[in-house]
Every structure is written in structure tokens, then in C-alpha cells.
Design a protein around this motif. Structure first.
Motif, mmCIF file in Angstrom:
data_model
loop_
_atom_site.group_PDB
_atom_site.id
_atom_site.type_symbol
_atom_site.label_atom_id
_atom_site.label_comp_id
_atom_site.label_asym_id
_atom_site.label_seq_id
_atom_site.Cartn_x
_atom_site.Cartn_y
_atom_site.Cartn_z
ATOM 1 N N ASP B 11 147.764 -2.013 64.040
ATOM 2 C CA ASP B 11 148.829 -2.667 63.019
ATOM 3 C C ASP B 11 148.906 -3.941 63.147
ATOM 4 O O ASP B 11 149.542 -4.693 64.073
ATOM 5 C CB ASP B 11 150.235 -1.833 63.510
ATOM 6 N N HIS B 56 145.527 -5.378 58.730
ATOM 7 C CA HIS B 56 145.341 -4.056 59.814
ATOM 8 C C HIS B 56 144.006 -3.764 59.813
ATOM 9 O O HIS B 56 143.331 -4.152 59.108
ATOM 10 C CB HIS B 56 146.279 -3.028 59.210
ATOM 11 N N ASP B 86 150.870 -1.149 69.051
ATOM 12 C CA ASP B 86 150.323 -1.420 67.778
ATOM 13 C C ASP B 86 148.785 -1.458 67.872
ATOM 14 O O ASP B 86 148.115 -1.952 66.769
ATOM 15 C CB ASP B 86 150.953 -2.369 66.962
ATOM 16 N N LYS B 118 160.120 2.877 42.795
ATOM 17 C CA LYS B 118 161.383 1.823 42.422
ATOM 18 C C LYS B 118 161.863 1.145 43.577
ATOM 19 O O LYS B 118 162.412 -0.066 43.579
ATOM 20 C CB LYS B 118 162.580 2.713 42.050
ATOM 21 N N HIS B 119 161.893 1.884 44.757
ATOM 22 C CA HIS B 119 162.327 1.028 46.220
ATOM 23 C C HIS B 119 161.242 1.139 47.215
ATOM 24 O O HIS B 119 160.299 2.122 47.285
ATOM 25 C CB HIS B 119 163.476 1.491 46.658
ATOM 26 N N PRO B 120 160.949 0.252 48.180
ATOM 27 C CA PRO B 120 159.908 0.535 49.048
ATOM 28 C C PRO B 120 160.049 1.871 49.936
ATOM 29 O O PRO B 120 161.521 2.242 50.024
ATOM 30 C CB PRO B 120 160.274 -0.829 50.074
ATOM 31 N N VAL B 122 160.425 3.298 53.542
ATOM 32 C CA VAL B 122 160.618 2.479 54.804
ATOM 33 C C VAL B 122 159.496 3.173 55.737
ATOM 34 O O VAL B 122 159.126 2.472 56.649
ATOM 35 C CB VAL B 122 161.936 2.747 55.556
ATOM 36 N N PHE B 123 158.921 4.423 55.417
ATOM 37 C CA PHE B 123 158.059 4.989 56.339
ATOM 38 C C PHE B 123 156.739 4.291 56.233
ATOM 39 O O PHE B 123 155.893 4.533 57.006
ATOM 40 C CB PHE B 123 158.037 6.363 56.217
ATOM 41 N N ARG B 125 156.140 1.002 54.440
ATOM 42 C CA ARG B 125 156.403 -0.172 53.996
ATOM 43 C C ARG B 125 155.400 -1.183 54.628
ATOM 44 O O ARG B 125 155.106 -2.285 53.954
ATOM 45 C CB ARG B 125 157.830 -0.762 53.830
ATOM 46 N N ARG B 126 155.168 -1.098 55.997
ATOM 47 C CA ARG B 126 154.408 -2.347 56.729
ATOM 48 C C ARG B 126 153.013 -2.379 56.217
ATOM 49 O O ARG B 126 152.276 -3.186 56.437
ATOM 50 C CB ARG B 126 154.277 -1.818 58.308
ATOM 51 N N PHE B 127 152.602 -1.168 55.378
ATOM 52 C CA PHE B 127 151.109 -1.200 55.109
ATOM 53 C C PHE B 127 151.049 -1.082 53.623
ATOM 54 O O PHE B 127 150.039 -0.400 53.049
ATOM 55 C CB PHE B 127 150.564 0.232 55.821
ATOM 56 N N TYR B 132 157.442 -3.290 41.866
ATOM 57 C CA TYR B 132 158.478 -2.836 41.406
ATOM 58 C C TYR B 132 158.227 -1.995 40.319
ATOM 59 O O TYR B 132 158.885 -1.070 39.855
ATOM 60 C CB TYR B 132 159.639 -3.697 40.977
ATOM 61 N N VAL B 238 143.854 -3.167 54.941
ATOM 62 C CA VAL B 238 143.386 -2.666 55.975
ATOM 63 C C VAL B 238 141.907 -2.824 56.193
ATOM 64 O O VAL B 238 141.267 -2.331 55.116
ATOM 65 C CB VAL B 238 143.928 -1.257 55.905
#
Lengths: 262, 262
Positions: B11, B56, B86, B118-120, B122-123, B125-127, B132, B238
Motif C-alpha cells: 500500500d 501501490h 503496509d 455518490k460517496h467514497p 471508506v473500505f 478509498r485508499r485504492f 462523483y 497499482v
């Protein structure tokens, strides 16, 4: 006063749990700060329940009273502009006065995820408990079914529990496999302190073959924490969904902000 | 001297890219530190290629020379005991002297992931790059096919490129949908500095309807960076897989450590 509810997701890895406390940053603190920045109002919000330090949420439900004239369909996107990236408001709703995210809740579902790959997967390790050795998922499925129905769950709560009654009803249990990942879903009318994590810790021993699947019945009957297995780590646990009676659920299922997106 | 290769996932969110540099922590620094702790040896490792800050890897390949007598099947699990969470070594292999993770590589695949919810989420979002508005994936599929084959990719590299030739061959392109997520896969014999991110930034404009899918041909022909779209954000990218000619690939595909697990 308007009664505003929100459905909120968070990666709990950086927080000392959901609920505000004297020391350490919590999800509630961040949400209240964002509401203050947005509306100029100090509110005290309520959540459907606490989640412990390091535990996540897919669909936590919160509510608070506000006199802000901001249209409800604007709240979610505006809050997300102020919130840190690991907390996301998924929808906002104006609720009847009688709605309480905590007291009105009738069903909650938790998910606990275990990864059984040889090595942790860096792309989901924050949300998986990594177990090096294979697990007997069929034995875990037999074991978890003993939890269905109404039981005294004293064996599956930590000494810190302050609840008068330890009787809860488990409505549904399910274990899904997804490649090297195992997801346990458990739905009930409420959960005691650390209950899901102690259930999972016990089932891990069943999956390892250390205990038989039918041990769960006698453990429940003993009403003694020392008879159950260890408490599983926090980071595999997600508060998955909270359900309410009608008309509340109907309002929560209808996202007023959907008109804002094409 | 033994020539040790490893397949590594990371990561990249917390790192200043793969390759060591005067300022800032890199993935290479962490790997070299873990090798030093494990073997007592200072090594200088090579990677199949650099990844930029925030990018990544699922299957980066590295190699280094070592006189350490540690059995190769023990390296991965022992390295993971020293590495931060990571970075994960997925396997370790003893390679022929001629193998170089950088020079021997013949194919690389990158994945770029876009979330259009509509929303990122959270599980993940890093990747995921969060977009929108909906994207016209069919138009993006038509556009990306113009990259197939041998081309001068000067329009798709940043001014910082120091490579003599900008001619590369793209072997495969593919866009997969997975609910609100879009994954672009691109496989070629090599990639220029920022090439995948500029390809994706250009395809995002195609997906938004700002540019036609057939714009890609003239952009390639222009050999002019200013004709292409913007550079997409790093965190959606990635390094997915690196492939080598035989006998190297056969050795890399066979994990000696698999005998350590039941």
C-alpha cells in the motif's frame, strides 16, 4: 427543532471508538465538529450504539436535533467536505420527532472478516483479521447456529458489561467464503459489550479444531465468560447495518440527496 | 552469492514511491532495512521498476545478491515479521545468476481503479480514485483500444521523462465494471514516466463526454504532452503484475514456502 438522522460509514482504525470520551479522538467527536462547522451549532449526537476502538462501520446511524435551515439533501455532501477521509456520511434524513437512532433500533447486523491467505493482503488488511492456518468453515457454520434464538449471553460478554439483562435474541447467522476471506454475519436485537468479538474468538477455536462445534450450547448454558474462547481482534469487525421499525426505515431507505446526482 | 527474488505487495499511501531517494521514506528503504535485520547484510536491491509516490503494488518483483544461508522458503515469512504492515513479501525465490528484476522483465500490467459511487467507500478509498459523476464506460473502452500495439507515447509522458525512446508496445487493455467501481488494466512491454496516469486522465475526459473516444489516435500522433488530458491521481494506480521469460517465470510461479503451510 428538526430531528436529523445520518447513515455513516467509517474506518475505525484511527479512532478510540465511536463514542466521545475524555481521552482520545472518537468518530462522534469528528462528526460533531463537522456539524458545528457546517451549521454553526453545537450539537450532541446519538448513535445506534457504541463501537469499540478500532471497530469499523458500514451503516452506523446517528441523529441530532438542529435548528439549521440547511436542506436535508445537502447535509451529506457538505458534511463530507469537512470530515476526515475515513468517515463518510452516506445519506441524511429529516426524521419524525419520536425517532432515536439508539432507542428505536430493532435489529443490528455485524460482520466479522477473517483472511486465511498465507500472507495478509495489503489492500484489505485494515478490515480483516489474518489467520495463517486454514479454518474448518463447516464446523464454524455448525457452531454458530447454536446462537440462534433467545439466550442469556453472559458467557459472551466482557466483565465490563453494565447491562442489567444479558438476554438477547439472535435472528440470523451466516458465514460466507470469498476466496481466502471468510465473512461472518450475525443479526440480533442487540449485542452485549464485546459479544461479537468473543463469539468470533470462540468460533476460531472451533475452526481450528481445538473445540467441537457443539461446545457452543454448554458455553451458553454456563453463563460464565471464562468458558468461552478469547476475544477476537477489533479490526476485523464492522457494524454492518441497523434497522428500524416503520415509518422510520422507509425514510432512511429513501436518500433525499439522490436528486442531486445525475 | 545467491540471487534472491521476491514478489512484494504494498500500500504505497505512506511512501515517497518505491525507489530510495535523498528525502522521504520509500518502499525500497523498508525492504532493505528488513533484509539487513534478517540477514545482517547491507544489500542494494533492484525492483522491476519505480512506482511513484502514493502508487501501490500487487506484484512488484525485486532481487538482490546475498551470502545469507537462510533457506529461501523462510525468507518471506521472516521478512514479514520485520516489515511494516503496509508492505508484504508474498514469496521468495532463488534465481539463476542472470536474472534481473528490472532488465529481465518483458511484460508489466498496471491496474487503475475508479469509484463512481455518490460517496467514497471508506473500505477501499485508499485504492480508488473517486469520481462523483457517472462515466461512459463504453466510450472509454473504445478509446483505450487505440493504445494497442507499438506507438510513440510521447503525448502520454511527463516532461520529466529521461528515456531515449518513447516507443512502447501495449499488448492488452481491458476495462472491468464491479458495481460502482471501474478497473482499467493495461499490459505492455514497458511504461514511460506517468504514462498510465496520463492515459487514465485522458480516458476520464472521454468517459465524461468532454472528448470523443477517437481523440486518442490524433493525441498519439501529435507526440505532444499538451494534447493529452490531465494526469490522474496516484492512489488509484497499482503495479499489478510483472512477467519474465522462462525459466525465470516458472521459478517465480512456484512458491517454495508453500511447503511451510498446511
Amino acid at each position: 427543532m428538526r430531528n436529523i438522522a445520518m447513515v455513516v460509514s467509517y474506518d475505525g482504525g484511527a479512532y478510540q471508538g465511536f463514542q466521545s470520551q475524555p481521552s482520545g479522538l472518537t468518530v462522534q467527536d469528528e462528526l460533531e465538529k463537522a456539524i458545528r462547522r457546517l451549521s454553526g451549532q453545537d450539537v450532541r449526537l446519538d448513535g445506534s450504539g457504541r463501537t469499540d476502538a478500532g471497530v469499523h462501520a458500514q451503516g452506523q446511524v446517528i441523529n441530532f436535533l438542529s435548528t439549521s435551515p440547511i436542506p436535508v439533501e445537502r447535509w451529506a455532501i457538505a458534511m463530507n467536505g469537512w470530515l476526515p477521509h475515513d468517515i463518510v456520511v452516506r445519506s441524511a434524513h429529516e426524521m419524525p420527532e419520536a425517532f432515536s437512532s439508539r432507542k428505536s433500533a430493532i435489529r443490528k447486523t455485524y460482520r466479522y472478516s477473517i483472511s486465511t491467505g498465507k500472507h495478509p493482503n495489503v489492500f484489505n488488511r485494515r478490515f480483516r483479521y489474518h489467520h495463517y492456518n486454514p479454518l474448518d468453515v463447516e464446523a464454524m457454520r455448525v457452531g454458530i447456529r447454536h446462537l440462534l434464538g433467545e439466550h442469556d449471553f453472559s458467557s459472551f460478554t466482557s466483565a465490563g458489561s453494565t447491562k442489567k439483562s444479558h438476554v438477547r435474541t439472535v435472528y440470523e447467522v451466516r458465514i460466507e467464503r470469498d476466496g481466502p476471506d471468510i465473512h461472518l454475519f450475525i443479526t440480533g436485537n442487540g449485542f452485549l459489550y464485546n459479544m461479537v468479538r468473543i463469539v468470533v474468538g470462540t468460533l476460531l477455536w472451533v475452526g481450528e479444531g481445538k473445540w467441537k462445534p457443539d461446545c457452543i450450547g454448554p458455553i451458553l448454558a454456563a453463563r460464565d465468560r471464562s468458558k468461552a474462547g478469547p476475544r477476537a481482534e477489533a479490526h476485523g469487525l464492522v457494524l454492518w447495518e441497523v434497522r428500524y421499525p416503520e415509518p422510520f426505515q422507509m425514510i432512511l431507505d429513501n436518500d433525499p440527496a439522490s436528486s442531486l446526482w445525475p
